[in-house]
Write an enzyme that holds these catalytic residues in place. Structure first.
Site, mmCIF file in Angstrom:
data_model
loop_
_atom_site.group_PDB
_atom_site.id
_atom_site.type_symbol
_atom_site.label_atom_id
_atom_site.label_comp_id
_atom_site.label_asym_id
_atom_site.label_seq_id
_atom_site.Cartn_x
_atom_site.Cartn_y
_atom_site.Cartn_z
ATOM 1 N N TYR A 73 -11.100 -7.541 -1.453
ATOM 2 C CA TYR A 73 -10.161 -8.521 -0.897
ATOM 3 C C TYR A 73 -10.767 -9.920 -0.796
ATOM 4 O O TYR A 73 -10.076 -10.914 -1.035
ATOM 5 C CB TYR A 73 -9.628 -8.022 0.452
ATOM 6 C CG TYR A 73 -8.544 -6.981 0.270
ATOM 7 C CD1 TYR A 73 -8.840 -5.615 0.350
ATOM 8 C CD2 TYR A 73 -7.247 -7.364 -0.053
ATOM 9 C CE1 TYR A 73 -7.847 -4.667 0.128
ATOM 10 C CE2 TYR A 73 -6.262 -6.423 -0.272
ATOM 11 C CZ TYR A 73 -6.566 -5.068 -0.185
ATOM 12 O OH TYR A 73 -5.581 -4.128 -0.428
ATOM 13 N N ASN A 108 3.807 -10.862 -2.628
ATOM 14 C CA ASN A 108 2.469 -11.395 -2.885
ATOM 15 C C ASN A 108 1.723 -11.714 -1.593
ATOM 16 O O ASN A 108 2.334 -12.091 -0.593
ATOM 17 C CB ASN A 108 2.567 -12.652 -3.767
ATOM 18 C CG ASN A 108 3.196 -12.320 -5.106
ATOM 19 O OD1 ASN A 108 3.274 -11.156 -5.496
ATOM 20 N ND2 ASN A 108 3.675 -13.337 -5.798
ATOM 21 N N HIS A 125 4.357 -7.916 2.373
ATOM 22 C CA HIS A 125 3.110 -7.141 2.290
ATOM 23 C C HIS A 125 1.914 -7.912 2.853
ATOM 24 O O HIS A 125 0.755 -7.656 2.497
ATOM 25 C CB HIS A 125 2.855 -6.701 0.835
ATOM 26 C CG HIS A 125 3.913 -5.757 0.344
ATOM 27 N ND1 HIS A 125 4.129 -5.515 -0.983
ATOM 28 C CD2 HIS A 125 4.818 -5.010 1.006
ATOM 29 C CE1 HIS A 125 5.139 -4.658 -1.113
ATOM 30 N NE2 HIS A 125 5.570 -4.335 0.076
ATOM 31 N N CYS A 133 -8.642 -7.780 13.362
ATOM 32 C CA CYS A 133 -9.545 -6.666 13.683
ATOM 33 C C CYS A 133 -8.861 -5.343 13.369
ATOM 34 O O CYS A 133 -7.676 -5.157 13.691
ATOM 35 C CB CYS A 133 -9.918 -6.715 15.155
ATOM 36 S SG CYS A 133 -10.893 -5.291 15.671
ATOM 37 N N THR A 202 8.252 -8.940 -10.948
ATOM 38 C CA THR A 202 7.888 -7.717 -10.228
ATOM 39 C C THR A 202 8.232 -6.485 -11.065
ATOM 40 O O THR A 202 9.243 -6.470 -11.761
ATOM 41 C CB THR A 202 8.569 -7.610 -8.851
ATOM 42 O OG1 THR A 202 8.128 -6.414 -8.206
ATOM 43 C CG2 THR A 202 10.084 -7.645 -8.952
#
Ligand SMILES: CC(C)NC(=O)[C@H](Cc1c[nH]c2ccccc12)NC(=O)[C@H](CCCC/N=C(/NCCC(=O)O)S[C@H]1O[C@H](COP(=O)(O)OP(=O)(O)OC[C@H]2O[C@@H](n3cnc4c(N)ncnc43)[C@H](O)[C@@H]2O)[C@@H](O)[C@H]1O)NC(=O)OCc1ccccc1
Ligand SMILES: [Zn+2]
Length: 254
Positions: A73, A108, A125, A133, A202
């Site tokens: 990520y 996205n 999303h 956290c 998409t």
């Protein structure tokens, strides 16, 4: 069944756009492809090439190997920081200035719609720019915001939460996790009541987001799929505009 190769945009769509009260634009990874942001499937390169996305983008994967998942990520976040909105993002921002009401819904996790000037983007999303956290969900704002270094594909330990010293996780929605309630309800409501929906870049493979175009044509709206890969059509109100978003969307504004 209206199908128009990008050459010619069907008149019904042109008229639909001109007379539209409420337009919905629904985007996926393809709208950011021309900005050099890898689509979800293309993001599996190098260190992560041998992983199935569904294997990396889950809470279980993060618990099992936080350094692998956090590294993935951070690499995607830094790639996004170094990318810029493309003509498709700018055309959507321009369309929002021209029509009475536009709702922008995205799958996205990048911020290119916002950097193109769009407000109130519904991120179904989540986002790469809102880490929190894993344990106490406290927002974490200690990440690097700019870098000129090409992001390196490496394992990286997630930072620690200053509140409970739990591991910090990316602010995205992982598989098996619920979508953000408010954004999802606003998105489904907008899709059901709009009179024109543009589905841009998409593959329609992830649920419940993939239900959105069908909610629109079931509600009587015109639906256009903008993608180099034509979609299978289920209604006379659905169209394929087969081409790249960065070319088709500006042409829709002409
Ligand atoms: C794979 C699929 C079968 N699985 C699911 O859908 C699952 C399970 C499921 C739920 N309901 C179902 C019903 C049926 C079957 C399965 C399910 N869904 C979930 O787990 C969801 C959560 C799903 C969200 C997952 N997170 C993502 N992203 C964030 C992370 C991250 O990014 O790492 S999904 C992620 O993948 C998807 C990728 O799809 P696309 O964006 O379409 O990209 P793709 O690469 O596939 O395609 C790109 C397209 O662009 C085109 N293109 C390329 N270049 C261009 C160009 N230049 N111009 C235009 N187009 C272009 C290409 O041709 C191509 O068509 C996006 O949604 C993206 O956000 N959660 C949940 O259901 O929770 C329950 C629950 C409920 C209550 C309480 C607790 C739990
Ligand atoms: Zn915490």
């Amino acid at each position: 069944m209206g199908a128009g190769s990008f050459g010619s945009i069907p008149l019904e769509l042109i008229e639909g756009l001109r007379s539209s009260r409420h337009v919905v634009v629904f985007t996926g990874a393809g709208v950011s492809a021309e900005s050099g942001v890898p689509t979800f499937r293309d993001a599996l390169t190098g260190l992560w090439a041998r992983y199935d996305p569904l294997a990396l983008a889950t809470p279980e994967a993060f618990q099992q190997d936080p350094d692998l998942v956090w590294g993935w990520y951070e690499w995607r976040r830094l790639r996004t920081l170094q990318a810029s909105p493309n003509p498709a993002h700018h055309a959507i921002a321009e369309l929002a200035r021209r029509v009475p009401r536009l709702t922008l819904i995205t799958q996205n996790v990048d911020d290119l719609h916002e950097r193109a000037g769009c407000q109130d983007v519904l991120h179904l999303h989540g986002s790469l720019h809102h880490p929190r956290c894993f344990n106490c969900a406290a927002a974490f704002n200690g990440l690097l915001e700019t870098t000129n270094e090409p992001p390196v594909e490496k394992r990286q330990s997630p930072p620690c939460c200053p509140i409970c010293s739990g591991p910090v996780r990316p602010g995205v929605v992982w598989f098996g996790e619920a979508l953000p309630e408010k954004a999802m309800h606003e998105a489904f409501a907008a899709a059901s009541e709009c009179d024109l929906l543009l589905s841009v870049g998409t593959s329609g493979a992830v649920y419940p987001a993939a239900l959105i175009p069908s909610l629109a044509w079931q509600g009587g709206a015109l639906v256009a799929h903008i993608n180099p890969q034509p979609s299978s059509l289920h209604s006379v109100r659905e169209y394929n505009l087969t081409g790249f978003a960065g070319e088709v969307l500006p042409a829709l504004l002409d």
